[in-house]
Design a protein around this motif. Structure first.
Motif, short mmCIF file in Angstrom:
data_model
loop_
_atom_site.label_atom_id
_atom_site.label_comp_id
_atom_site.label_asym_id
_atom_site.label_seq_id
_atom_site.Cartn_x
_atom_site.Cartn_y
_atom_site.Cartn_z
N HIS A 18 0.87 -1.18 0.00
CA HIS A 18 0.00 0.00 0.00
C HIS A 18 0.90 1.22 0.00
O HIS A 18 1.88 1.28 0.73
CB HIS A 18 -0.87 0.00 1.27
CG HIS A 18 -1.91 1.06 1.24
ND1 HIS A 18 -1.66 2.36 1.60
CD2 HIS A 18 -3.21 1.02 0.88
CE1 HIS A 18 -2.76 3.06 1.47
NE2 HIS A 18 -3.72 2.28 1.04
N ASN A 21 2.26 5.20 2.61
CA ASN A 21 1.93 4.71 3.94
C ASN A 21 2.88 5.38 4.93
O ASN A 21 4.06 5.08 4.90
CB ASN A 21 2.07 3.19 4.02
CG ASN A 21 1.46 2.61 5.27
OD1 ASN A 21 0.87 3.31 6.07
ND2 ASN A 21 1.59 1.30 5.43
N SER A 24 -2.94 9.72 3.37
CA SER A 24 -3.84 10.85 3.60
C SER A 24 -4.45 11.21 2.26
O SER A 24 -3.75 11.66 1.37
CB SER A 24 -3.08 12.03 4.18
OG SER A 24 -3.95 13.13 4.33
N SER A 27 -4.91 6.90 -1.96
CA SER A 27 -3.76 6.01 -1.87
C SER A 27 -4.04 4.77 -2.70
O SER A 27 -5.14 4.58 -3.20
CB SER A 27 -3.46 5.67 -0.41
OG SER A 27 -4.59 5.09 0.18
N THR A 70 -8.92 7.41 1.43
CA THR A 70 -8.79 7.26 2.88
C THR A 70 -9.44 8.40 3.66
O THR A 70 -9.51 8.33 4.89
CB THR A 70 -7.31 7.12 3.29
OG1 THR A 70 -6.62 8.32 2.94
CG2 THR A 70 -6.66 5.93 2.62
N PHE A 73 -12.17 7.55 6.20
CA PHE A 73 -11.82 6.77 7.38
C PHE A 73 -11.20 7.66 8.45
O PHE A 73 -10.49 8.61 8.14
CB PHE A 73 -10.84 5.64 7.03
CG PHE A 73 -11.36 4.70 5.99
CD1 PHE A 73 -12.43 3.88 6.25
CD2 PHE A 73 -10.78 4.66 4.74
CE1 PHE A 73 -12.92 3.00 5.30
CE2 PHE A 73 -11.26 3.80 3.77
CZ PHE A 73 -12.33 2.98 4.05
N TYR A 78 -4.86 0.69 10.51
CA TYR A 78 -5.74 -0.22 9.80
C TYR A 78 -4.92 -1.41 9.31
O TYR A 78 -3.69 -1.34 9.21
CB TYR A 78 -6.40 0.48 8.61
CG TYR A 78 -7.40 1.52 9.03
CD1 TYR A 78 -8.76 1.25 9.04
CD2 TYR A 78 -6.98 2.79 9.43
CE1 TYR A 78 -9.68 2.22 9.44
CE2 TYR A 78 -7.89 3.75 9.83
CZ TYR A 78 -9.24 3.46 9.83
OH TYR A 78 -10.14 4.40 10.23
N TYR A 80 -4.94 -4.31 6.08
CA TYR A 80 -5.57 -4.76 4.85
C TYR A 80 -5.11 -6.18 4.59
O TYR A 80 -3.98 -6.55 4.85
CB TYR A 80 -5.32 -3.81 3.68
CG TYR A 80 -3.88 -3.48 3.36
CD1 TYR A 80 -3.25 -4.04 2.26
CD2 TYR A 80 -3.15 -2.60 4.15
CE1 TYR A 80 -1.94 -3.73 1.96
CE2 TYR A 80 -1.85 -2.28 3.86
CZ TYR A 80 -1.25 -2.86 2.77
OH TYR A 80 0.06 -2.56 2.47
N ILE A 95 -3.47 5.74 8.61
CA ILE A 95 -4.18 6.82 7.93
C ILE A 95 -4.06 8.08 8.79
O ILE A 95 -4.30 8.06 10.00
CB ILE A 95 -5.67 6.46 7.71
CG1 ILE A 95 -5.74 5.27 6.74
CG2 ILE A 95 -6.44 7.67 7.17
CD1 ILE A 95 -7.14 4.78 6.47
#
Length: 97
Positions: A18, A21, A24, A27, A70, A73, A78, A80, A95
């Motif tokens: 991801h 990271n 914000s 992503s 994101t 959220f 978090y 994934y 995030i």
């Protein structure tokens, strides 16, 4: 939206990442599959509650990229998770806003 840019049968090419990271705004989640597979790609909060099902269904061998907004959220940690056949991989995502 998914983009298939690589096709191979090498089982060592299973990957999940991801970026950016911490995230914000918009992503990307990118994963590579060594062969065609039924997959499940989900996002969970730090309590283990699923907050988004990013993809559930068939995916061809190769590299796929999914855009994640994101901003919907809360800031925090978090996880994934990508499940493909017998293989499952879990990564952390932070995030920030």
């Amino acid at each position: 939206q998914s983009e298939n840019v690589l096709s191979t049968d090498d089982p060592n090419l299973f990957s999940l990442e991801h970026y950016p990271n911490p995230a914000s705004g918009t992503s990307m989640v990118r994963f590579t599959l060594p062969n065609d597979s039924f997959i499940s790609l989900k996002l969970f909060n730090d309590q283990g509650v699923e907050v988004s099902g990013l993809h559930h269904g068939h995916a061809e061998a190769g590299t796929h990229t999914y855009e994640v907004n994101t901003l919907s959220f809360k800031p925090g940690l978090y996880l994934y998770r990508l499940t493909s056949g017998k293989h499952t991989e879990i990564k952390k995502l932070i995030i920030i806003h």
